[in-house]
Each structure stands twice: as structure tokens, then as C-alpha cells.
Design an enzyme around this catalytic site. Structure first.
Site, PDB file in Angstrom:
ATOM      1  CD  GLU A   1      -3.888 -18.813 -14.558  1.00  0.00           C
ATOM      2  OE1 GLU A   1      -3.229 -18.067 -13.808  1.00  0.00           O
ATOM      3  OE2 GLU A   1      -5.121 -18.972 -14.452  1.00  0.00           O
TER       4      GLU A   1
ATOM      5  CG  ASP B   1       0.254 -18.612 -11.681  1.00  0.00           C
ATOM      6  OD1 ASP B   1       1.205 -18.460 -10.890  1.00  0.00           O
ATOM      7  OD2 ASP B   1      -0.910 -18.827 -11.301  1.00  0.00           O
TER       8      ASP B   1
ATOM      9  CB  CYS C   1      -4.711  -9.825 -16.802  1.00  0.00           C
ATOM     10  SG  CYS C   1      -4.887 -11.604 -16.618  1.00  0.00           S
TER      11      CYS C   1
ATOM     12  CG  HIS D   1      -2.229  -0.587   1.045  1.00  0.00           C
ATOM     13  ND1 HIS D   1      -2.936  -0.458  -0.136  1.00  0.00           N
ATOM     14  CD2 HIS D   1      -3.025  -1.316   1.866  1.00  0.00           C
ATOM     15  CE1 HIS D   1      -4.096  -1.085  -0.020  1.00  0.00           C
ATOM     16  NE2 HIS D   1      -4.176  -1.618   1.172  1.00  0.00           N
TER      17      HIS D   1
END
Length: 569
Positions: A431, A455, A502, A189
Site C-alpha cells: 500500500e 492507500d 483488499c 450503517h
């Protein structure tokens, strides 16, 4: 003579200012046990501390303008309301006679240990949130007012062993020009706030906080990953010129971010965002996303104390769909298992959970849970351009089974007179090695592909991306990975369909031209990187990049690939 210190880049940019050393207070935890008579008193201490911190967050939420800070405030409020977290503290007091401080500290340490053990970087970094709320609640219990960075006398670069989300969300945004820390990761964060505030940040510097005194003049270079302490006059002059150029670049990208990503010779791509919740989507829209290429729905499940109902999910999917209008929202179905568990469900013990009972395998085995999600997605599809994406697919049978379930649900909705998109797209994430090899067969039953490079790279190279001993092997630019990407794109195009990406590779601006040349149709990644990815596409010639990609596909070594790309870019 200047001293150059290296770090991990968490946020790009350059700044020149004096260093401000921020040392946080060390909390000493009382480890004594309490008597049975004092249990209620200590439970009340915890409840009051949590309530007091929750009220602080409530006040901040009402007065904060920065979207990323608001995301953190809301996330911390959710964690404070998590029954498992609160009940575990109370149980330690009630059943083990721990005092309020010790019970809270032990519970936080347990939560941090669980989150830190996860392989997913995004989830792993959530350990910082538990550390943060634990520290804040402990300060309340001990009546300690924690130091903060809200009021600073002059512009500075913060140096600290570690910064929490609270530290960065409370800091004086006019005075802090950048920061560097011993600890931390680039998906935390804290790093995301730095990106959101558009200030340079370096993390994982190991001992920077013990090697500076504070007050030294320094340059933080978030593009090269270095902190230059006591720079020379020439270095200062060179970096001042660079800062001026970066300012002009930012102004230019601001004008670019909402344009269509069309190459100079007319090829149009989509530049989309990866999100985990509605707050992420708001940030993505601010950065000019063309849609969402990955909505990670597991957060709806992980941040809950029960499997979310159809109605609970529908409201979230509907809101996201409406926010995007005609722009696509690609929603990944539940990707749980592996490193992502649930407090309210016992996954079987497995030798290798990453290759085990997870994602589409879990969903097809628990069709009641799967149907709730699919039905919610179908209903939400009536409000925009929603697409469904299946994770961890290895066979055509998994797609066929899902299509049968979808058809059953559509019939039910028709009977009930509930609207939905009758032509909703169903795609898969590519993936695994199986999905690469079987791409020509899988595309027959899919409306699109989305390559999950995190992955895909790991499984193609047989390389655990969380293992530091072989971290140099895990590389998206490996020729085997690039050839796999090309094969998947080609098979989808032969079938008249499209392929997106993605994984993190999609927003790596060093790779944008290569991926464009390989024929990628959609780039979906970190919101902060979208304007730059779009800008590169706008200033590229697809035919030229296509030719360049062919030369890369002919190379044998990672080093040669990286050198060729660097030279080309």
C-alpha cells in the site's frame, strides 16, 4: 415534466412508489446548570435513560432476524456500555454542574467530532452510531417518544434529511422500497442496511427533503444515482421493465454465489470478503464468500477500554477460523495510529500521523502488545486456514523482525504443548510506494501480497483521499495505479506466490475484468458485491481479459482508461 435529482449511490436497485417525507423531531436541549444537590438526581436520569434504551435493544436483539440490523443493535449495546462514554457524561454533571440533557448532548457531540475527523471511511461513518444512541438516550431523558417508520400504510420511498441506524433498523421492511437522504455516506450503517435489504438508496443529496412535498410518484434509480420525481408514462414503463430484469438477475446471482469463481478458460480466482468482526463474517458467508481477505483487527482494540489480552483475541480468531473451515482467513495485524486512535493510549502528537507512528511500526516498537496478538493468531491457526498479514510495510527488515518473533513464539508453544499451524503463511499489504518499488525483494520474505488500493492510490498519486478540493485526482483507474498493481502481481507470480486485493477497488464491478486480466488471484471486498464479482469472472475468458489489460497498460490518461473499460464491459 419529470424532475431528476442526483445523489450518491449507497445501494443499487430500482423502485417505483410514492414519496414519504420523514421529518424527525428537533430536540431542544436545556442548557441551564444545576445545583450540587441535584447532581445525583441527574446522574440517575442518565443511568435510567441508558438502561431503558439498552433494554429496548435487548428486546430487539432477541426478536430480530436480519443479520445487519442485529449488527447495529449489538454495536449500539457496546457503545452504551463503553465506560469512557458513560463516565464522561457523569463527569460533566459531577464536575461542571451540567444537567443530564446538556452533559449527554455535549459528550455525544465530542464523540461525533472525533469520529468524523477520521480519514478511514468505515470508521468515520461510526459517528452516525454515536449520534443515534445520543438521540435515543436524550429522548428517554426528555420523555419524548421518537417518530419511527415501523408502521406505514402503503409502499413508499422514504425522503429524509438524515436517517439513523435506528430509523432504518425499525422501518417497515415490507413497505419501504427505497430511500433518499440529504446527508449520509455510502459506507454508513444506513447504507449497509439498504444493501442488506436489497433496496435502492441514495445519500448526500443535500436538499432533497426540502424540495419535495411528499406523496409525489417517483422512481429511485440506485444504479444511475438519480431520483425521478413525477416521471412520465414512458419512464415508468421503461423502469418497470428494468425492475423485472433486475428481479431475474437477483435470482440468477443467488444460484451463482456459492460456485467456484472459474473463468470460461479455467483460471480460478478467490472471491473473499473484508470484515471487522464476527457479525460481518456471518453476512459474508451468506453472500457466498470464498474466505476472508482482510480481517481488520483494530476493532478489537478500538471497541475496548484496554489492550485486548491474548485470550480475548484468541477466542475471536478461533471462532472466525472455525466458521470458515478450510476457507482462508487473512488476518491483518494491528493497524492503529494515523486516523485510528485508542482511548487508553496516548499517541505522540505528529504533524502527519498518516505517515507516522502507526501499524507495523507501532507493533514492532511495542512487542509485548504485538506478541499477544501473534500468539493468539498462532493458537487459532490450529482450527483452520488462518494467514497473518502485516500492514504498511516498507522494508524487508520489518518482515524479518516479525518472522523472528513468530519463531520465538512457536518455540514457546511447542514447549507448552499447544497446537498451531507450523507452516502458517505470513504476507504483507502492499500500500506504499516503497512496497511497490521493492516488491521483488519483499516477496522473498512473504508468502503472499494483498494490495490495499485505498492507500496505494493515495500515496502513488500524492493525493489525500479525504480532500474534496482534489477528489477528482484520487482515482483507482489512474494509469500509474494500474501499472503499480500489474508490477506487484507480476513480481509475486515470478516468485511462485499469489496476490490478492483488499481495497474498495476489488469489489468495484467496473474493474473486475481489468483486474482479472492483470492476473489478480484474489478479490476481497464488500460482502454484498461478491456474487456479482464472481458472476463476472465466471462469464469471462482470462486470455481475452489478459490481452485487454495490456491495451489498458499502454494508455496515458484516466479518461482514456475509463472510456476503454466502459466500452469493453
Amino acid at each position: 415534466m419529470s424532475n431528476k435529482l442526483k445523489g450518491i449511490i449507497a445501494s443499487n436497485g430500482v423502485a417505483i412508489a410514492k414519496l414519504f417525507l420523514f421529518n424527525k423531531e428537533e430536540l431542544v436541549i436545556d442548557k441551564s446548570n444545576i445545583s450540587d444537590q441535584d447532581k445525583d438526581l441527574h446522574i440517575k436520569k442518565v443511568e435510567d435513560a441508558i438502561s431503558s434504551y439498552f433494554n429496548d435493544l435487548d428486546y430487539k436483539e432477541k426478536n430480530e432476524q436480519n443479520e445487519e440490523v442485529l449488527n447495529i443493535v449489538r454495536a449500539h449495546k457496546e457503545l452504551l456500555q463503553d465506560p469512557y462514554f458513560v463516565d464522561t457524561i457523569k463527569e460533566k454533571i459531577q464536575n461542571e454542574n451540567k444537567n443530564a440533557e446538556l452533559a449527554t448532548n455535549e459528550t455525544v457531540e465530542q464523540m461525533v467530532m472525533v469520529m468524523s475527523a477520521l480519514e478511514d471511511e468505515y470508521l468515520k461513518e461510526r459517528a452516525d452510531d454515536y449520534k443515534d444512541i445520543g438521540f435515543q438516550v436524550l429522548c428517554k431523558i426528555k420523555n419524548v417518544v421518537p417518530k419511527d417508520l415501523s408502521k406505514l400504510d402503503e409502499e413508499c420511498i422514504i425522503i429524509s434529511k438524515e436517517l439513523t441506524p435506528s430509523d432504518t433498523s425499525n422501518m417497515d421492511k415490507e413497505k419501504v422500497l427505497g430511500f433518499a437522504t440529504d446527508l449520509g455516506g455510502k459506507t454508513s450503517h444506513v447504507s449497509i442496511i439498504a444493501q442488506n435489504l436489497d433496496i435502492p438508496a441514495l445519500v448526500g443529496m443535500q436538499d432533497v427533503s426540502s424540495n419535495i412535498k411528499g406523496e409525489e410518484l417517483a422512481i429511485i434509480d440506485g444504479n444511475q444515482g438519480i431520483l425521478i420525481v413525477d416521471p412520465s408514462e414512458k419512464e415508468i414503463e421503461d423502469y418497470k421493465n428494468l425492475i423485472e430484469k433486475e428481479k431475474e438477475e437477483k435470482q440468477r446471482l443467488e444460484k451463482v454465489k456459492n460456485l467456484e469463481a472459474k473463468t470460461l478458460d479455467g483460471k480460478v480466482c478467490e472471491v473473499s470478503a473484508n470484515i471487522g468482526n464476527i457479525e460481518d463474517l456471518k453476512v459474508a458467508i451468506e453472500h457466498g464468500c470464498d474466505g476472508v481477505g482482510l480481517f481488520r483487527t483494530e476493532f478489537l482494540y478500538m471497541e475496548n477500554d484496554h489492550f485486548p489480552t491474548e485470550e480475548e483475541q484468541y477466542e475471536v480468531y478461533k471462532e472466525a477460523t472455525q466458521m470458515l473451515g478450510e476457507k482462508p482467513l487473512v488476518v491483518r495485524t494491528l493497524d492503529i495510529g494515523g486516523d485510528k486512535g485508542l482511548d487508553y493510549y496516548d499517541f505522540p502528537k505528529e504533524e502527519n500521523p498518516f505517515l507516522g507512528y502507526r501499524a507495523i511500526r507501532f507493533c514492532l516498537d511495542h512487542q509485548d502488545i504485538f506478541k499477544d496478538q501473534l500468539r493468539a493468531l498462532l493458537r487459532a491457526s490450529a482450527y483452520g486456514n488462518l494467514k497473518i498479514m502485516l500492514p504498511f510495510v516498507i522494508s524487508t527488515d520489518e518482515i524479518k523482525q516479525t518472522r523472528i518473533i513468530l519463531e520465538e513464539l512457536k518455540k514457546d508453544l511447542d514447549k507448552e504443548g499447544i497446537a498451531y499451524n507450523k507452516d502458517i503463511d505470513l504476507g504483507i499489504m502492499v500500500e506504499t510506494s516503497a512496497s511497490i518499488i521493492m516488491a521483488d525483494k519483499l516477496i522473498k520474505y512473504s508468502d503472499f501480497f494483498s494490495i490495499g488500493t485505498n492507500d496505494l492510490t493515495q500515496y502513488t498519486l500524492a493525493c489525500d483521499r479525504g480532500n474534496e478540493n482534489i477528489s477528482d485526482i484520487y482515482n483507482n483507474f489512474n494509469p500509474a495505479v494500474i501499472r503499480s498493481i500489474k508490477h506487484v502481481i507480476d513480481e509475486s507470480h515470478k516468485a511462485g506466490k499469489w496476490t490478492g486485493m483488499c481495497g474498495q477497488f476489488a469489489s468495484d464491478t467496473k474493474a473486475t475484468k481489468l483486474l482479472l486480466g492483470l492476473g489478480l488471484d484474489e478479490f476481497s471486498g464488500s460482502a454484498s458485491k461478491l456474487p456479482k464479482v464472481k458472476d463476472i469472472i465466471l462469464n469471462s475468458n482470462f486470455k481475452e481479459e489478459e490481452k485487454f489489460a495490456l491495451t489498458i497498460l499502454d494508455l496515458e490518461d484516466v479518461k482514456d482508461v475509463e472510456e476503454s473499460i466502459e466500452k469493453h464491459n
